[in-house]
Design an enzyme around this catalytic site. Structure first.
Site, mmCIF file in Angstrom:
data_model
loop_
_atom_site.group_PDB
_atom_site.id
_atom_site.type_symbol
_atom_site.label_atom_id
_atom_site.label_comp_id
_atom_site.label_asym_id
_atom_site.label_seq_id
_atom_site.Cartn_x
_atom_site.Cartn_y
_atom_site.Cartn_z
ATOM 1 N N CYS A 40 39.428 44.707 36.638
ATOM 2 C CA CYS A 40 39.584 44.189 38.004
ATOM 3 C C CYS A 40 39.433 45.277 39.058
ATOM 4 O O CYS A 40 38.987 44.995 40.181
ATOM 5 C CB CYS A 40 40.930 43.481 38.149
ATOM 6 S SG CYS A 40 42.360 44.470 37.683
ATOM 7 N N HIS A 116 46.979 43.515 39.183
ATOM 8 C CA HIS A 116 45.641 43.015 39.487
ATOM 9 C C HIS A 116 45.153 43.597 40.813
ATOM 10 O O HIS A 116 45.949 43.863 41.721
ATOM 11 C CB HIS A 116 45.682 41.486 39.565
ATOM 12 C CG HIS A 116 44.338 40.839 39.692
ATOM 13 N ND1 HIS A 116 43.295 41.108 38.830
ATOM 14 C CD2 HIS A 116 43.870 39.935 40.590
ATOM 15 C CE1 HIS A 116 42.241 40.395 39.185
ATOM 16 N NE2 HIS A 116 42.556 39.679 40.253
#
Length: 295
Positions: A40, A116
């Site tokens: 990510c 994330h």
């Protein structure tokens, strides 16, 4: 500043903060789905780079990929990114070394926190949130292209407040122009203005009217009079020296960072094992252990 990257604790099933913009592709937004786990951060960087203004040089690899995937949907773009050897090599170059691998180890334990990265970028006057785990770009309304961070701040703040004080681990990063290049441009502009001042002194005339208005190139006018020109040259000399010092410090910082990253990725375990083995063979290991213990 080209974009912001926000790091937060990932909570599965969390609803997006705004609706997905189905018309984003028509607005020139490059969006790709994340098809590889633990990528990510790289995905967020690419989301910003692929949406940078045309004046930004992306290099052959990214420029060709952007053109090649122009008519792809988000999933196919994600696959194209995952199949790029150049991107894979760059991503893996920052991976932490794994000197000891445990069989059957999972990517994350049941109680392990997952984090994330998402990107925030302005595209054609709209602030977008680009999260590869969503179905598409999330539009957060219009923004000023020059002052777009003022629109991004409340969006990110609202996201932080969702955790209601139960989480403090956040990070906000910015993707900006190479600082060395930016300083070089300022040095060049300073030198160009210095040359204009010297030329004005040599001609014993001033091209500006000295009333504080701006020249056609957006810079303040050249001062009028020899004394004012000499003062301006002295100021420019000091400014240039300060910029050159900042540029040199930035180059040193980048060099240190590069060396630190090389050492961080190097696997020292084999060397340590062999070093201890040699010390043991030479009967020097136990005395060193006793000395370390204070014996």
């Amino acid at each position: 500043m080209y974009g912001l990257i926000f790091l937060f604790k990932y909570r599965s099933g969390e609803a997006p903060s705004a609706a997905v913009d189905e018309s984003a592709s028509g607005n020139g937004v490059f969006f790709a789905s994340q098809v590889i786990a633990n990528a990510c951060a790289t995905q967020a960087i690419l989301s910003i780079l692929m949406n940078c203004p045309p004046a930004v040089d992306l290099g052959d690899e990214l420029s060709n990929m952007k053109e090649f995937t122009r008519d792809f949907d988000a999933d196919l773009r994600g696959l194209a990114i995952s199949n790029s050897e150049t991107i894979r090599r760059a991503h893996n170059s920052f991976a932490r070394p794994e000197p000891i691998v445990q069989d059957g180890r999972s990517a994350a334990g049941g109680d392990e926190d997952l984090f994330h990265f998402v990107a925030y970028v302005p595209v054609n006057g709209i602030l977008y949130e680009l999260d590869g785990l969503r179905r598409g770009p999330i539009a957060h309304g219009p923004c000023d292209e020059r002052e777009w961070t003022s629109a991004a701040c409340p969006v990110i703040q609202a996201r932080v407040e969702k955790y209601a004080g139960s989480e403090i681990r956040f990070n906000l990063m910015a993707l900006v122009k190479n600082k060395t290049d930016a300083l070089e441009e300022k040095i060049a502009a300073c030198e160009a203005r210095r040359a204009r001042c010297v030329s004005a002194m040599d001609a014993s005339a001033s091209p500006g009217d000295g009333d504080g208005t701006m020249d056609v190139d957006g810079e303040p006018p050249i001062p009028v009079g020899r004394e004012a020109l000499e003062a301006e040259l002295a100021r420019l000399a000091g400014e240039a020296a300060e910029l050159e010092g900042a540029r040199d410090r930035e180059k040193e910082r980048v060099a240190r960072w590069r060396d630190e990253n090389i050492r961080r990725k190097f696997n020292y375990i084999p060397f340590i094992f062999n070093f201890l083995k040699v010390l043991a063979e030479k009967k020097k290991l136990e005395p060193l252990i006793d000395k370390a213990r204070g014996g």
